[in-house]
Design an enzyme around this catalytic site. Sequence first.
Site, short mmCIF file in Angstrom:
data_model
loop_
_atom_site.label_atom_id
_atom_site.label_comp_id
_atom_site.label_asym_id
_atom_site.label_seq_id
_atom_site.Cartn_x
_atom_site.Cartn_y
_atom_site.Cartn_z
N HIS A 34 66.78 -20.35 -91.76
CA HIS A 34 66.51 -20.17 -93.18
C HIS A 34 67.79 -20.54 -93.92
O HIS A 34 68.79 -20.92 -93.29
CB HIS A 34 66.06 -18.73 -93.47
CG HIS A 34 66.96 -17.68 -92.90
ND1 HIS A 34 68.25 -17.49 -93.34
CD2 HIS A 34 66.78 -16.80 -91.88
CE1 HIS A 34 68.81 -16.52 -92.65
NE2 HIS A 34 67.95 -16.09 -91.74
N GLU A 35 67.74 -20.41 -95.23
CA GLU A 35 68.86 -20.83 -96.06
C GLU A 35 70.18 -20.17 -95.63
O GLU A 35 71.24 -20.77 -95.74
CB GLU A 35 68.50 -20.51 -97.52
CG GLU A 35 69.39 -21.13 -98.56
CD GLU A 35 69.58 -22.65 -98.44
OE1 GLU A 35 68.63 -23.37 -98.04
OE2 GLU A 35 70.70 -23.11 -98.72
N GLY A 36 70.10 -18.93 -95.12
CA GLY A 36 71.31 -18.25 -94.65
C GLY A 36 71.97 -19.04 -93.52
O GLY A 36 73.18 -19.30 -93.55
N HIS A 37 71.17 -19.45 -92.52
CA HIS A 37 71.73 -20.24 -91.42
C HIS A 37 72.27 -21.58 -91.95
O HIS A 37 73.33 -22.03 -91.52
CB HIS A 37 70.64 -20.59 -90.39
CG HIS A 37 70.06 -19.42 -89.67
ND1 HIS A 37 68.77 -19.01 -89.85
CD2 HIS A 37 70.61 -18.59 -88.75
CE1 HIS A 37 68.53 -17.97 -89.07
NE2 HIS A 37 69.63 -17.69 -88.39
N GLN A 61 70.17 -9.01 -75.74
CA GLN A 61 70.46 -8.15 -76.89
C GLN A 61 69.22 -7.47 -77.47
O GLN A 61 69.29 -6.82 -78.51
CB GLN A 61 71.22 -8.94 -77.97
CG GLN A 61 70.42 -10.00 -78.70
CD GLN A 61 71.31 -10.83 -79.59
OE1 GLN A 61 72.08 -11.68 -79.13
NE2 GLN A 61 71.22 -10.64 -80.90
N SER A 186 65.53 -13.94 -90.38
CA SER A 186 64.38 -14.51 -89.67
C SER A 186 63.26 -13.47 -89.59
O SER A 186 62.09 -13.80 -89.54
CB SER A 186 64.78 -14.94 -88.26
OG SER A 186 65.84 -15.85 -88.34
O1 PAF Z 1 73.33 -13.11 -85.16
C1 PAF Z 1 72.64 -13.66 -84.28
O2 PAF Z 1 71.76 -14.48 -84.56
C2 PAF Z 1 72.88 -13.29 -82.82
O3 PAF Z 1 73.17 -11.96 -82.67
C3 PAF Z 1 73.94 -14.18 -82.14
C4 PAF Z 1 75.32 -13.98 -82.78
C5 PAF Z 1 73.54 -15.64 -82.25
C6 PAF Z 1 74.07 -13.82 -80.66
O4 PAF Z 1 72.86 -13.99 -80.00
#
Ligand code: PAF
Length: 284
Positions: A34-37, A61, A186
Amino acid sequence: MKVITTPQEMQALAQTWRVDGLIVGLVPTMGWFHEGHLSLMRKAREITDKVIVSLFVNPMQFGPTEDLDNYPHDLERDRKLADAESVDVLYAPDASAMYPVEFKTSVHVHGLTSGLCGGDRPGHFDGVTTVVAKLFNQTLPHIAVFGEKDFQQLAVIRQMVRDLDFPIEIIGHPIVREESGLAMSSRNTYLKENEMEAALSLSKSIAHARMLVEKKETISPDQIKEEVRGIILQHSQCAIDYVEIVDQTSLQSCEQVTGESVLVLAVKINQRIRLIDNSTLIGN
Ligand code: PAF
């Protein structure tokens, strides 16, 4: 833009760039851009010669009851978006390349990971630090750009980089918001129309907290937190995981509000969608 899927090929290419004297930048992501990325990619493009965007939905995670299986994923969609930002490499390894069966290591940052999101998501930050350490070794960046929305994650990664002597500069990039104020994520794709008002209570309560600090000469963190909670809990769809005011480096609760204090929030909407947001209370 090149798409690379193996750690070996990624590392070899990054190594040649470094030998050529180029500054390598990494934007680690789990995709569904999205725009943040895109703003992180633009920042990396601005300050480095070669931009690598990693796209890996990291199973380590996610907790057993979390949304790993439903996490939005569309490589072709993301490939086009990254390409349009003049990214050099989209690095999208698969889980078996990242975690072969014989994989046995994890990276744990003590203290900073136990409260806030770490309290609600046991093991989450070990997954983050382990994968980020691996991504650093695979992409060999001089600079890595992370969003400030995951505020605790950024503090934990900075600590890991200091403690393990990674020769990498970590850049935090400001939260990008929808016009409504909603912090881009997301996970916003899971929100239904009738959940939007509840979701907006996070950014609205942050704006209210900032206004309180600006207007009132003395207001305690406890008073601010109480008002923030009140705004969020006006929505029956919201359940608060935490509302805290913490020091931005130590993540310890603040006894008074200073320029170093950050209001951090995690709220579940209808027990399904966990949203986080944060803001300093003084200044930008
Ligand atoms: O912020 C994220 O999207 C995730 O935690 C990262 C830093 C890519 C690690 O999987």
